[in-house]
Design a protein around this motif. Structure first.
Motif, PDB file in Angstrom:
ATOM      1  N   VAL A   1       0.761  -1.084   0.364  1.00  0.00           N
ATOM      2  CA  VAL A   1      -0.167   0.083   0.243  1.00  0.00           C
ATOM      3  C   VAL A   1       1.579   0.980  -0.165  1.00  0.00           C
ATOM      4  O   VAL A   1       1.752   0.529   0.847  1.00  0.00           O
ATOM      5  CB  VAL A   1      -0.674   0.201   1.458  1.00  0.00           C
ATOM      6  N   ILE A   2       0.719   2.399  -1.053  1.00  0.00           N
ATOM      7  CA  ILE A   2       1.808   3.311  -0.676  1.00  0.00           C
ATOM      8  C   ILE A   2       0.957   3.892   0.522  1.00  0.00           C
ATOM      9  O   ILE A   2      -0.019   4.594   0.227  1.00  0.00           O
ATOM     10  CB  ILE A   2       1.092   4.293  -1.913  1.00  0.00           C
TER      11      ILE A   2
ATOM     12  N   ALA B   1       3.112  11.628  15.494  1.00  0.00           N
ATOM     13  CA  ALA B   1       3.782  10.368  14.424  1.00  0.00           C
ATOM     14  C   ALA B   1       2.663   9.634  14.114  1.00  0.00           C
ATOM     15  O   ALA B   1       1.679   8.550  15.371  1.00  0.00           O
ATOM     16  CB  ALA B   1       4.755  10.080  15.148  1.00  0.00           C
ATOM     17  N   LEU B   2       2.938   8.321  13.135  1.00  0.00           N
ATOM     18  CA  LEU B   2       1.560   7.809  12.540  1.00  0.00           C
ATOM     19  C   LEU B   2       2.585   6.182  13.219  1.00  0.00           C
ATOM     20  O   LEU B   2       3.027   6.061  13.817  1.00  0.00           O
ATOM     21  CB  LEU B   2       1.110   7.680  10.959  1.00  0.00           C
ATOM     22  N   PRO B   3       0.984   5.426  13.939  1.00  0.00           N
ATOM     23  CA  PRO B   3       1.246   4.051  14.220  1.00  0.00           C
ATOM     24  C   PRO B   3       2.707   3.522  13.777  1.00  0.00           C
ATOM     25  O   PRO B   3       2.236   3.598  12.171  1.00  0.00           O
ATOM     26  CB  PRO B   3       1.232   3.391  14.639  1.00  0.00           C
ATOM     27  N   VAL B   4       4.072   3.331  14.393  1.00  0.00           N
ATOM     28  CA  VAL B   4       5.045   2.290  12.726  1.00  0.00           C
ATOM     29  C   VAL B   4       3.840   0.985  11.985  1.00  0.00           C
ATOM     30  O   VAL B   4       4.324   0.963  10.847  1.00  0.00           O
ATOM     31  CB  VAL B   4       6.102   1.657  13.986  1.00  0.00           C
ATOM     32  N   GLU B   5       2.950   0.555  12.879  1.00  0.00           N
ATOM     33  CA  GLU B   5       2.227  -0.472  12.002  1.00  0.00           C
ATOM     34  C   GLU B   5       0.928  -0.281  10.971  1.00  0.00           C
ATOM     35  O   GLU B   5       0.978  -0.439  10.301  1.00  0.00           O
ATOM     36  CB  GLU B   5       1.314  -0.986  12.520  1.00  0.00           C
ATOM     37  N   TRP B   6       0.960   0.962  10.925  1.00  0.00           N
ATOM     38  CA  TRP B   6       0.646   1.799   9.723  1.00  0.00           C
ATOM     39  C   TRP B   6       1.197   1.346   8.835  1.00  0.00           C
ATOM     40  O   TRP B   6       1.079   1.619   7.167  1.00  0.00           O
ATOM     41  CB  TRP B   6       0.426   3.040  10.192  1.00  0.00           C
ATOM     42  N   PHE B   7       2.583   1.170   8.465  1.00  0.00           N
ATOM     43  CA  PHE B   7       3.450   1.013   7.692  1.00  0.00           C
ATOM     44  C   PHE B   7       4.332   0.054   6.596  1.00  0.00           C
ATOM     45  O   PHE B   7       4.958  -0.847   6.028  1.00  0.00           O
ATOM     46  CB  PHE B   7       5.152   1.875   7.786  1.00  0.00           C
TER      47      PHE B   7
ATOM     48  N   LEU C   1      13.757   6.975  10.112  1.00  0.00           N
ATOM     49  CA  LEU C   1      13.408   6.556   9.986  1.00  0.00           C
ATOM     50  C   LEU C   1      12.922   4.777  10.410  1.00  0.00           C
ATOM     51  O   LEU C   1      12.318   3.842  10.882  1.00  0.00           O
ATOM     52  CB  LEU C   1      12.502   5.946   8.721  1.00  0.00           C
ATOM     53  N   GLY C   2      14.615   4.495  10.441  1.00  0.00           N
ATOM     54  CA  GLY C   2      15.238   2.796  10.066  1.00  0.00           C
ATOM     55  C   GLY C   2      15.338   3.749  11.592  1.00  0.00           C
ATOM     56  O   GLY C   2      15.067   1.461  11.873  1.00  0.00           O
ATOM     57  N   HIS C   3      15.509   4.634  12.716  1.00  0.00           N
ATOM     58  CA  HIS C   3      15.771   3.222  14.197  1.00  0.00           C
ATOM     59  C   HIS C   3      14.309   3.078  14.673  1.00  0.00           C
ATOM     60  O   HIS C   3      14.388   2.739  15.746  1.00  0.00           O
ATOM     61  CB  HIS C   3      16.359   4.461  14.755  1.00  0.00           C
TER      62      HIS C   3
ATOM     63  N   ALA D   1       7.355  -2.867   2.160  1.00  0.00           N
ATOM     64  CA  ALA D   1       7.576  -3.054   1.068  1.00  0.00           C
ATOM     65  C   ALA D   1       8.368  -3.224  -0.545  1.00  0.00           C
ATOM     66  O   ALA D   1       8.676  -3.794  -0.709  1.00  0.00           O
ATOM     67  CB  ALA D   1       6.780  -4.369   0.666  1.00  0.00           C
ATOM     68  N   GLY D   2       8.714  -1.606   0.168  1.00  0.00           N
ATOM     69  CA  GLY D   2       9.344  -0.691  -1.377  1.00  0.00           C
ATOM     70  C   GLY D   2       9.679   0.547  -0.665  1.00  0.00           C
ATOM     71  O   GLY D   2       9.180   1.022   0.319  1.00  0.00           O
ATOM     72  N   MET D   3      10.302   1.039  -2.048  1.00  0.00           N
ATOM     73  CA  MET D   3      10.139   2.989  -1.741  1.00  0.00           C
ATOM     74  C   MET D   3      10.931   3.009  -3.229  1.00  0.00           C
ATOM     75  O   MET D   3      10.738   2.791  -3.996  1.00  0.00           O
ATOM     76  CB  MET D   3      11.723   3.044  -0.850  1.00  0.00           C
TER      77      MET D   3
END
Length: 142
Positions: free
Chosen positions: A4-5, A17-23, A48-50, A58-60
């Protein structure tokens, strides 16, 4: 690779901040910034990594850098590809770079929240569902 984009957000402000689960499974897109410093790009990706976001995507998709000081300059600074790959480390995700979207130059619209297929080898990003849906209005006076 499907997903999902989504879009990059600055996650230094935890209450907003958005919850990391949203990513989870998202295709993260960012770029198209005009001006700034290469060190800021590196820093944002480090954040973003930390906070675990880069482990969940899933992609960038990366936009074309415009007027970013310190990218591939004569003093042998890293280029954008090197910065992105350094920040991704050993993560095995597809990355599509130099995509014309963002705030400068000709650009593609990047809809948020729809399913997409990303193929970095073929340099393609395909929308798997409509980016716009008809508006249905109900209620008094309609």
């Amino acid at each position: 690779m499907g997903g999902v984009i989504n879009r990059i957000v600055l996650t230094q402000a935890p209450p907003y901040a958005l919850p990391v689960e949203w990513f989870d499974g998202a295709v993260l897109f960012w770029g198209g910034e005009t001006g700034g410093q290469a060190s800021h790009v590196w820093s944002y990706l480090q954040v973003l990594g930390h906070c675990g976001i880069l482990d969940r995507i899933a992609g960038m998709v990366v936009g074309v850098p415009y007027a970013i000081d310190g990218l591939g300059s004569p003093d042998e600074s890293p280029n954008l590809q090197e910065i992105v790959l350094d920040d991704l480390g050993n993560r095995d995700i597809p990355v599509l770079g130099n995509v014309e979207f963002g705030h400068a130059g000709p650009n593609l619209p990047m809809p948020v929240g729809i399913r997409v297929a990303l193929d970095a080898q073929q340099r393609s990003l395909s929308l798997l569902e409509p980016a716009v849906r008809p508006l249905t209005v109900t209620g008094p006076g309609c």
